[in-house]
Design a protein around this motif. Structure first.
Motif, short mmCIF file in Angstrom:
data_model
loop_
_atom_site.label_atom_id
_atom_site.label_comp_id
_atom_site.label_asym_id
_atom_site.label_seq_id
_atom_site.Cartn_x
_atom_site.Cartn_y
_atom_site.Cartn_z
N ILE A 7 3.43 5.89 -2.94
CA ILE A 7 4.63 6.59 -3.39
C ILE A 7 4.61 6.74 -4.91
O ILE A 7 4.93 7.80 -5.45
CB ILE A 7 5.91 5.87 -2.91
N VAL A 8 4.20 5.69 -5.62
CA VAL A 8 4.11 5.76 -7.08
C VAL A 8 3.05 6.78 -7.48
O VAL A 8 3.27 7.60 -8.38
CB VAL A 8 3.79 4.36 -7.67
N GLU A 9 1.88 6.76 -6.81
CA GLU A 9 0.80 7.71 -7.12
C GLU A 9 1.24 9.14 -6.88
O GLU A 9 0.82 10.05 -7.60
CB GLU A 9 -0.44 7.41 -6.28
N MET A 10 2.07 9.35 -5.86
CA MET A 10 2.53 10.68 -5.51
C MET A 10 3.39 11.27 -6.62
O MET A 10 3.37 12.47 -6.86
CB MET A 10 3.33 10.61 -4.21
N ILE B 48 0.85 -1.20 0.00
CA ILE B 48 0.00 0.00 0.00
C ILE B 48 0.88 1.25 0.00
O ILE B 48 0.65 2.19 -0.76
CB ILE B 48 -0.94 0.01 1.22
N ALA B 49 1.89 1.26 0.86
CA ALA B 49 2.79 2.42 0.97
C ALA B 49 3.50 2.69 -0.35
O ALA B 49 3.58 3.84 -0.80
CB ALA B 49 3.80 2.19 2.09
N VAL C 53 -4.78 4.50 -0.56
CA VAL C 53 -3.61 4.83 -1.38
C VAL C 53 -3.65 6.30 -1.79
O VAL C 53 -2.66 7.03 -1.68
CB VAL C 53 -3.52 3.92 -2.63
N ARG C 54 -4.80 6.77 -2.23
CA ARG C 54 -4.90 8.16 -2.71
C ARG C 54 -4.74 9.17 -1.58
O ARG C 54 -4.07 10.18 -1.74
CB ARG C 54 -6.19 8.36 -3.46
N LEU C 55 -5.35 8.90 -0.42
CA LEU C 55 -5.18 9.81 0.71
C LEU C 55 -3.73 9.79 1.18
O LEU C 55 -3.15 10.84 1.45
CB LEU C 55 -6.12 9.43 1.86
N LEU C 56 -3.14 8.61 1.25
CA LEU C 56 -1.76 8.49 1.69
C LEU C 56 -0.82 9.20 0.71
O LEU C 56 0.11 9.90 1.12
CB LEU C 56 -1.40 7.02 1.83
N LEU D 126 1.63 12.17 1.69
CA LEU D 126 3.07 12.04 1.43
C LEU D 126 3.59 13.18 0.55
O LEU D 126 4.70 13.66 0.73
CB LEU D 126 3.37 10.70 0.75
N ALA D 127 2.78 13.60 -0.41
CA ALA D 127 3.19 14.69 -1.29
C ALA D 127 3.48 15.95 -0.49
O ALA D 127 4.43 16.68 -0.78
CB ALA D 127 2.13 14.95 -2.34
#
Length: 189
Positions: free
Chosen positions: A13-16, A8-9, A152-155, A159-160
């Motif tokens: 990171i990839v989505e960010m 998940i993490a 994932v999207r909230l994380l 993270l961003a």
């Protein structure tokens, strides 16, 4: 292969974006990288935030509540410990339903009290031997795919800001937090 908090993490990171390297380890013990340190603080609160948004069926758990030993405050007759792994209590029920096809609603509230010398979250009700239906935040293996995507999207968003945030973005978040605090104070007054 079972899904883990590491999966998940790293998806977050990839989505960010920004070509951040993946982290190793699982929540809350991610590696010592910048992203790992941020994830150690952000992962669990992000999961709990998404878990509270809707009553996700996969996270449903039912247990008997344990009494605190305190005298419940008026108008309640029972005080129970909040479920130790509880994210959100959904409802209380009697241990035995008189009519399973017509269960009566149970009144209850979440409060705090000093239990064993420590301030803690408790449940007040007039129901003896109460059963609680609640969200217990189960492991990633059981997650619904929509729940996973929401986490994932909230994380990724968190993270961003934590890893690559700009000072003006941080200031904007701080100001919006202050605005919500002011609103909360007005509602209480």
């Amino acid at each position: 292969m079972p899904v883990t908090s590491n999966d998940i993490a790293n998806q977050a990171i990839v989505e960010m974006g920004g070509n951040q390297p993946p982290v190793v380890g699982n929540a809350p013990n991610f590696d010592n990288s910048t992203a790992g340190k941020a994830l150690a603080r952000l992962y669990t609160p992000c999961v709990a935030t998404v878990a509270r948004q809707w009553e996700w069926d996969f996270s449903r758990n039912t247990i008997a509540l344990t009494a605190t030993g305190n005298v419940a405050p008026f108008p309640w007759t029972q005080e129970y410990n909040y479920p130790p792994n509880g994210v959100q209590v959904w409802q209380l029920a009697p241990a035995v339903l008189a009519d399973p096809n017509n269960p009566l609603p149970i009144n209850w509230e979440i409060a705090n009290a000093v239990v064993g010398g420590t301030q803690t979250r408790v449940v007040h009700t007039n129901l003896a031997n109460a059963i609680v239906i609640y969200n217990n935040s189960p492991s990633e293996v059981t997650w619904d795919t929509l729940f996973r995507e929401a986490v994932v999207r909230l994380l990724a968003s968190e993270l961003a800001i934590a890893i690559a945030g700009k000072p003006e973005t941080s200031q904007l978040m701080l100001e919006s937090g202050s605005a919500f605090e002011s609103l909360a104070e007005q509602r209480q007054g």
